[in-house]
Motif scaffolding. Structure first.
Motif, PDB file in Angstrom:
ATOM      1  N   UNK A  81      37.436  -7.061   1.129  1.00  0.00           N
ATOM      2  CA  UNK A  81      36.633  -6.704   0.196  1.00  0.00           C
ATOM      3  C   UNK A  81      37.145  -5.799  -1.128  1.00  0.00           C
ATOM      4  N   UNK A  82      38.574  -5.484  -0.909  1.00  0.00           N
ATOM      5  CA  UNK A  82      39.410  -4.506  -1.847  1.00  0.00           C
ATOM      6  C   UNK A  82      38.701  -3.301  -2.192  1.00  0.00           C
ATOM      7  N   UNK A  83      38.226  -2.558  -1.040  1.00  0.00           N
ATOM      8  CA  UNK A  83      37.710  -1.250  -1.211  1.00  0.00           C
ATOM      9  C   UNK A  83      38.938  -0.503  -0.620  1.00  0.00           C
ATOM     10  N   UNK A  84      38.904   0.823  -1.526  1.00  0.00           N
ATOM     11  CA  UNK A  84      39.986   1.704  -0.927  1.00  0.00           C
ATOM     12  C   UNK A  84      39.269   3.201  -1.240  1.00  0.00           C
ATOM     13  N   UNK A  85      40.127   4.057  -0.334  1.00  0.00           N
ATOM     14  CA  UNK A  85      39.612   5.553  -0.608  1.00  0.00           C
ATOM     15  C   UNK A  85      40.683   6.128  -1.007  1.00  0.00           C
ATOM     16  N   UNK A  86      40.673   7.067  -1.962  1.00  0.00           N
ATOM     17  CA  UNK A  86      41.692   7.937  -2.280  1.00  0.00           C
ATOM     18  C   UNK A  86      41.551   9.357  -2.290  1.00  0.00           C
ATOM     19  N   UNK A  87      42.483  10.192  -2.055  1.00  0.00           N
ATOM     20  CA  UNK A  87      42.297  11.602  -2.190  1.00  0.00           C
ATOM     21  C   UNK A  87      43.014  12.108  -3.368  1.00  0.00           C
ATOM     22  N   UNK A  88      42.402  12.873  -4.176  1.00  0.00           N
ATOM     23  CA  UNK A  88      42.850  13.231  -5.479  1.00  0.00           C
ATOM     24  C   UNK A  88      42.885  15.070  -5.250  1.00  0.00           C
ATOM     25  N   UNK A  89      43.594  15.683  -6.242  1.00  0.00           N
ATOM     26  CA  UNK A  89      43.533  17.110  -6.386  1.00  0.00           C
ATOM     27  C   UNK A  89      44.472  17.702  -5.336  1.00  0.00           C
ATOM     28  N   UNK A  90      45.531  16.958  -4.684  1.00  0.00           N
ATOM     29  CA  UNK A  90      46.349  17.744  -4.006  1.00  0.00           C
ATOM     30  C   UNK A  90      45.805  17.533  -2.550  1.00  0.00           C
ATOM     31  N   UNK A  91      46.633  18.178  -1.385  1.00  0.00           N
ATOM     32  CA  UNK A  91      46.343  18.338  -0.259  1.00  0.00           C
ATOM     33  C   UNK A  91      46.192  19.340   0.345  1.00  0.00           C
ATOM     34  N   UNK A  92      45.969  20.612  -0.228  1.00  0.00           N
ATOM     35  CA  UNK A  92      45.586  21.808   0.042  1.00  0.00           C
ATOM     36  C   UNK A  92      44.248  22.308  -0.397  1.00  0.00           C
ATOM     37  N   UNK A  93      43.548  22.574   0.664  1.00  0.00           N
ATOM     38  CA  UNK A  93      42.308  23.088   0.141  1.00  0.00           C
ATOM     39  C   UNK A  93      42.021  24.563   0.102  1.00  0.00           C
ATOM     40  N   UNK A  94      41.078  24.742  -0.548  1.00  0.00           N
ATOM     41  CA  UNK A  94      40.592  26.253  -0.858  1.00  0.00           C
ATOM     42  C   UNK A  94      39.800  26.750   0.161  1.00  0.00           C
ATOM     43  N   UNK A  95      39.159  25.769   1.151  1.00  0.00           N
ATOM     44  CA  UNK A  95      38.198  26.402   2.183  1.00  0.00           C
ATOM     45  C   UNK A  95      39.136  25.770   3.519  1.00  0.00           C
ATOM     46  N   UNK A  96      38.512  26.438   4.757  1.00  0.00           N
ATOM     47  CA  UNK A  96      39.064  26.027   5.956  1.00  0.00           C
ATOM     48  C   UNK A  96      38.192  25.620   7.112  1.00  0.00           C
ATOM     49  N   UNK A  97      37.425  24.504   6.871  1.00  0.00           N
ATOM     50  CA  UNK A  97      36.627  24.042   7.955  1.00  0.00           C
ATOM     51  C   UNK A  97      37.180  23.823   9.260  1.00  0.00           C
ATOM     52  N   UNK A  98      36.533  24.419  10.250  1.00  0.00           N
ATOM     53  CA  UNK A  98      36.988  24.188  11.609  1.00  0.00           C
ATOM     54  C   UNK A  98      36.889  22.777  12.396  1.00  0.00           C
ATOM     55  N   UNK A  99      36.390  21.943  11.419  1.00  0.00           N
ATOM     56  CA  UNK A  99      36.601  20.380  11.991  1.00  0.00           C
ATOM     57  C   UNK A  99      37.515  19.497  11.377  1.00  0.00           C
ATOM     58  N   UNK A 100      38.266  20.326  10.507  1.00  0.00           N
ATOM     59  CA  UNK A 100      39.085  19.565   9.689  1.00  0.00           C
ATOM     60  C   UNK A 100      40.488  19.932   9.562  1.00  0.00           C
TER      61      UNK A 100
END
Ligand code: SF4
Length: 321
Positions: A81-100
């Protein structure tokens, strides 16, 4: 003659079974390792890099087998189906969820080449449905909305046939500005995950506001016009059924159209433990409850994640994305 042939045959079977057993075992091991390496190289073993950032490499043994096969199967489907998911804006988050398992800290500035590189990737891979997500960027005045807009518009200029879904952070301190900015990149499916029930926010999602997330989904409907909105929740963190039902009702109260419900899996040693593994039967029950509440598209399954089968259109309401 027949007896001799039978003896020869039996002899060769015995020889194969006992003498070559180690070789067969080794060959099987090499094949299995190669199979895994191909899946990893193709990115199929990474479920998604989303707001929840679950990696299949971190799942517990109990869920590894079905997850593995679904990852492989899902990869084949994604390719077709040519679907893709991408993460933008870097790999460091300003939050800190405990499930992530995404690293928390101070991210760098947005990469000005990212939109062009994303367009190049989309063109070269022939992506027809692109899900764009990011870490939380409280450090940016617009929460990263302009970068989302630029990525969508740049890819669209290069690949006019590609459709988009954006899975955004909560834009907590810049909601109105962010939505006004995103309106310059329509159309797309707008997704924002509430992730869990409100009673678990203090444990699992510190720094987030459940009501604020609902308000963002409601305002997205108002500001962005006739778009489809979407959210996701995880089960297995200790939530009660009545809390989940209320969360689904809350999402419908802000006219959220689409929903995924999946199993929480512990992504790192520091993350919250899984309290419960929900059975497939119970997920089917949740699928029915969500559809009864009026969601037009629901995907509830142990392996369901925000962008799984995201390219599927509503059966009852075709959208212009
Ligand atoms: S906001 Fe929470 S879930 Fe999203 S990337 Fe950051 S830490 Fe992970």
């Amino acid at each position: 003659m027949g007896h001799v042939a039978q003896s020869s045959l039996l002899g060769s079977v015995r020889a194969f079974t006992y003498k070559d057993f180690r070789l067969l075992w080794l060959a099987s091991l090499v094949s299995l390792v190669s199979f895994f390496m191909v899946l990893i190289a193709r990115g199929w073993l990474v479920l998604e890099r989303t707001d929840s950032a679950f990696l299949v490499t971190a799942v517990s043994a109990i869920s590894m087998v079905p997850m593995f096969f679904f990852s492989a199967f899902g990869g084949v489907i994604a390719d077709r189906l040519n679907r893709r998911t991408v993460l933008i804006l870097g790999e460091i988050c300003t939050r800190n969820c405990k499930f992530c398992s995404v690293a928390a800290g101070k991210p760098g500035p947005p990469d000005p080449t990212e939109a062009d590189r994303l367009a190049e990737m989309t063109a070269r891979m022939g992506v027809s449905y692109l899900v764009i997500t990011s870490v939380n960027r409280d450090d940016l005045p617009d929460g990263g909305a302009a970068h989302f807009r630029d990525c969508v518009n740049t890819v669209r200029r290069r690949c006019p046939g590609t459709r988009f879904e954006i899975l955004t952070p909560d834009f907590m301190s810049s909601e109105e500005r962010a939505l006004a900015t995103l309106a310059e990149a329509l159309p797309f499916v707008f997704a924002h995950n509430v992730e869990t029930v409100p009673s678990l926010y203090s444990v699992a999602r510190q720094g987030h506001d459940y009501r604020g997330s609902l308000a963002l989904l409601r305002k997205a409907k108002e500001v962005l016009g006739p778009i489809q909105t979407k959210s996701s929740i995880m089960l297995g963190l200790g939530e009660r059924d009545d809390e989940v039902i209320q969360t689904l009702r809350d999402l419908r109260s802000v006219q959220c159209d689409r929903l995924t419900i999946g199993q929480y899996l512990k992504p790192s040693r520091q993350s919250l433990d899984v309290v419960e593994y929900i059975t497939p039967e119970k997920f089917r029950w949740w699928q029915d409850r969500a559809q009864e509440l009026g969601f037009s598209w629901v995907f509830a399954a142990p392996f369901a994640r925000s962008s799984y089968f995201a390219e599927q259109e509503n059966m009852s309401q075709k959208q212009a994305v």
